[in-house]
Design an enzyme around this catalytic site. Structure first.
Site, PDB file in Angstrom:
ATOM      1  N   ARG A   1     -22.494   5.440 -11.194  1.00  0.00           N
ATOM      2  CA  ARG A   1     -23.225   4.206 -11.500  1.00  0.00           C
ATOM      3  C   ARG A   1     -22.777   3.102 -10.557  1.00  0.00           C
ATOM      4  O   ARG A   1     -21.896   3.297  -9.723  1.00  0.00           O
ATOM      5  CB  ARG A   1     -23.102   3.807 -12.978  1.00  0.00           C
ATOM      6  CG  ARG A   1     -21.841   4.115 -13.701  1.00  0.00           C
ATOM      7  CD  ARG A   1     -20.635   3.267 -13.461  1.00  0.00           C
ATOM      8  NE  ARG A   1     -20.898   1.878 -13.354  1.00  0.00           N
ATOM      9  CZ  ARG A   1     -20.191   1.058 -12.598  1.00  0.00           C
ATOM     10  NH1 ARG A   1     -19.176   1.520 -11.872  1.00  0.00           N
ATOM     11  NH2 ARG A   1     -20.467  -0.213 -12.519  1.00  0.00           N
ATOM     12  N   GLY A   2     -23.391   1.913 -10.742  1.00  0.00           N
ATOM     13  CA  GLY A   2     -23.145   0.809  -9.806  1.00  0.00           C
ATOM     14  C   GLY A   2     -24.225   0.874  -8.733  1.00  0.00           C
ATOM     15  O   GLY A   2     -24.460   1.943  -8.146  1.00  0.00           O
ATOM     16  N   ALA A   3     -24.871  -0.274  -8.492  1.00  0.00           N
ATOM     17  CA  ALA A   3     -26.070  -0.256  -7.643  1.00  0.00           C
ATOM     18  C   ALA A   3     -25.854   0.390  -6.258  1.00  0.00           C
ATOM     19  O   ALA A   3     -26.598   1.307  -5.876  1.00  0.00           O
ATOM     20  CB  ALA A   3     -26.609  -1.681  -7.516  1.00  0.00           C
TER      21      ALA A   3
ATOM     22  N   ARG B   1     -33.100   5.581 -12.807  1.00  0.00           N
ATOM     23  CA  ARG B   1     -32.827   4.251 -13.391  1.00  0.00           C
ATOM     24  C   ARG B   1     -33.714   3.235 -12.669  1.00  0.00           C
ATOM     25  O   ARG B   1     -33.853   3.305 -11.447  1.00  0.00           O
ATOM     26  CB  ARG B   1     -31.349   3.862 -13.245  1.00  0.00           C
ATOM     27  CG  ARG B   1     -30.415   4.778 -14.021  1.00  0.00           C
ATOM     28  CD  ARG B   1     -28.987   4.253 -14.006  1.00  0.00           C
ATOM     29  NE  ARG B   1     -28.809   3.112 -14.906  1.00  0.00           N
ATOM     30  CZ  ARG B   1     -27.707   2.390 -14.937  1.00  0.00           C
ATOM     31  NH1 ARG B   1     -26.695   2.661 -14.113  1.00  0.00           N
ATOM     32  NH2 ARG B   1     -27.586   1.378 -15.769  1.00  0.00           N
TER      33      ARG B   1
ATOM     34  N   GLN C   1     -17.980  -0.853 -19.090  1.00  0.00           N
ATOM     35  CA  GLN C   1     -17.587  -0.736 -17.683  1.00  0.00           C
ATOM     36  C   GLN C   1     -16.431  -1.690 -17.347  1.00  0.00           C
ATOM     37  O   GLN C   1     -15.638  -1.409 -16.458  1.00  0.00           O
ATOM     38  CB  GLN C   1     -18.783  -1.033 -16.768  1.00  0.00           C
ATOM     39  CG  GLN C   1     -19.858   0.031 -16.769  1.00  0.00           C
ATOM     40  CD  GLN C   1     -20.924  -0.235 -17.795  1.00  0.00           C
ATOM     41  OE1 GLN C   1     -20.673  -0.843 -18.831  1.00  0.00           O
ATOM     42  NE2 GLN C   1     -22.136   0.211 -17.525  1.00  0.00           N
TER      43      GLN C   1
ATOM     44  N   ASP D   1     -27.675  -6.040  -9.157  1.00  0.00           N
ATOM     45  CA  ASP D   1     -28.459  -4.802  -9.064  1.00  0.00           C
ATOM     46  C   ASP D   1     -29.767  -5.006  -8.319  1.00  0.00           C
ATOM     47  O   ASP D   1     -30.317  -4.073  -7.760  1.00  0.00           O
ATOM     48  CB  ASP D   1     -28.728  -4.238 -10.456  1.00  0.00           C
ATOM     49  CG  ASP D   1     -27.470  -3.584 -10.999  1.00  0.00           C
ATOM     50  OD1 ASP D   1     -26.585  -4.314 -11.471  1.00  0.00           O
ATOM     51  OD2 ASP D   1     -27.344  -2.355 -10.875  1.00  0.00           O
TER      52      ASP D   1
ATOM     53  N   ASN E   1     -28.360  -8.388 -12.986  1.00  0.00           N
ATOM     54  CA  ASN E   1     -27.051  -7.731 -13.027  1.00  0.00           C
ATOM     55  C   ASN E   1     -26.802  -7.296 -14.472  1.00  0.00           C
ATOM     56  O   ASN E   1     -27.625  -7.557 -15.369  1.00  0.00           O
ATOM     57  CB  ASN E   1     -25.950  -8.670 -12.518  1.00  0.00           C
ATOM     58  CG  ASN E   1     -24.640  -7.929 -12.273  1.00  0.00           C
ATOM     59  OD1 ASN E   1     -24.635  -6.897 -11.593  1.00  0.00           O
ATOM     60  ND2 ASN E   1     -23.549  -8.421 -12.813  1.00  0.00           N
ATOM     61  N   LYS E   2     -25.689  -6.654 -14.703  1.00  0.00           N
ATOM     62  CA  LYS E   2     -25.370  -6.115 -16.028  1.00  0.00           C
ATOM     63  C   LYS E   2     -25.603  -7.154 -17.125  1.00  0.00           C
ATOM     64  O   LYS E   2     -25.275  -8.329 -16.971  1.00  0.00           O
ATOM     65  CB  LYS E   2     -23.905  -5.653 -16.007  1.00  0.00           C
ATOM     66  CG  LYS E   2     -23.358  -5.127 -17.316  1.00  0.00           C
ATOM     67  CD  LYS E   2     -24.191  -4.011 -17.929  1.00  0.00           C
ATOM     68  CE  LYS E   2     -24.356  -2.812 -17.013  1.00  0.00           C
ATOM     69  NZ  LYS E   2     -25.383  -1.860 -17.530  1.00  0.00           N
TER      70      LYS E   2
END
Ligand code: MRU
Length: 341
Positions: free
Chosen positions: A45-47, A88, A193, A234, A244-245
């Site tokens: 994960r993570g853009a 995603r 996270q 993101d 973003n998150k």
């Protein structure tokens, strides 16, 4: 520095991030559907890292289809590109990179040429991301004062990129340069996270880190004299609105209230030239099941509706600056982004 992805002997080897910090387990991915699931369920994960994984995914698809007749090779590759796109929806790096791969498949006639170009693309994407993280850290460093108290969110470090990270890359660099930063990160419910990944990374490096409940951020800003907030992104629209998150928007509102500078750190692969503002950014809604693991015992499904958005969009007015690998972009973003990226 921990390495979350590698391509070896035509397998994609990933660190299963759902197991951290309790276990460090590497898994070998040998098919594109398995890679798609690994992205969907946040094993990786993570853009920026999702983008790198997708580039390796197209290379793997090419390897697996190279013995097929040209038209079938091409059709299977395009199918796999679409499959990866369905993993995603919010991080634009995935789409930017898969569109580059698609162009390669469409431009070249010869399948061996396509293969060669996809191999090259995957290596370039990974190496460029590593370099972009270093450059972001170069520019971000100037914003960090001695003994800075820095708030961040989610995970934007080595576990989210091909290098030292974006927001966390700046924090690593500040630490290595002796600036003695202290970090504050919310748990990042529901998948933690912050509590699991950011705490793990920073602690491993010996960087002082405090994990707080997400809903303690205003309290901490007020009582622990936070100097600066830096988060990742993101997807950034061309007016600076930044996805973003989930919870990033709340942090930005709190930061504005306490007059704390709020920065985004992101590589140019996180900008979406087709998104003019937040209305063009799709937000991923995830399963309610992720919200059941609460408190001491967790909840059972009682049929009550839960809403679980994975991201939010912070309006550009709340963003002090965007730290990229090419420099820090300041408002007005609408005017400054296109010249910079
Ligand atoms: O759902 P995740 O864990 O993929 O979300 C990640 C984030 O929101 C990060 O902050 C973002 O991708 C930036 S990563 C450098």
């Amino acid at each position: 520095m921990i390495i979350p992805i590698e391509y070896e002997n035509d397998k994609i080897i990933i660190l299963d991030q759902t197991k951290i910090p309790n276990d460090e387990i590497y898994i070998e991915i040998e098919t594109v559907p398995l890679l798609r699931d690994a992205i969907k369920f946040l094993k990786i994960r993570g853009a920026p890292l999702i983008g790198i994984a997708a580039a390796y995914g197209t290379r793997l698809s090419s390897v697996l289809n190279l013995d097929k007749e040209s038209e079938i090779y091409r059709a299977n590759l395009l199918k796999d590109i679409d499959l990866l796109k369905s993993s995603r929806p919010t991080a634009v790096n995935l789409f930017n990179i898969l569109d580059k791969a698609k162009k390669i498949v469409e431009i070249y006639d010869d399948k061996y040429k396509i293969h060669e170009q996809l191999v090259k693309l995957s290596i370039e994407i990974h190496e460029n991301d590593r370099a972009m993280c270093e450059n972001i850290a170069d520019y971000g460093l100037e914003l960090i004062k001695e003994n800075a108290k820095i708030m961040t969110h989610c995970n934007t470090g080595a576990l989210a990129t091909g290098g030292i990270g974006t927001a966390l890359g700046i924090i690593y660099r500040a630490f290595w340069e002796g600036k003695n930063p202290e970090i504050f990160v919310g748990e990042t419910r529901p998948l933690l996270q912050g509590a699991r990944l950011t705490a793990f990374e920073l602690n491993r490096e010996g960087i002082p880190v405090n994990v707080l409940p997400d809903n303690a951020r205003a309290y901490i800003m007020e009582n622990r004299d936070i100097d600066i907030v830096i988060t990742g992104a993101d997807r950034i629209a061309m007016n600076g609105d930044t996805a973003n998150k989930i919870g990033t928007y709340d942090i930005a509102i709190n930061a504005a209230h306490f007059d704390i500078p709020f920065y985004i750190a992101a590589p140019s692969s996180s900008f979406d030239r087709n998104a003019s503002d937040m209305n063009d950014i799709p937000i991923e809604l995830r399963s309610a099941m992720e919200l059941y693991g609460i408190g001491y015992e967790g909840l059972k499904d009682t049929g009550v509706k839960f809403i679980n958005p994975a991201f939010d969009v912070t309006p550009n007015q709340l963003i002090t600056g965007i730290i990229t690998e090419k420099g820090i972009i300041k408002p007005p973003y609408e005017k400054n982004i296109p010249d910079f990226i």
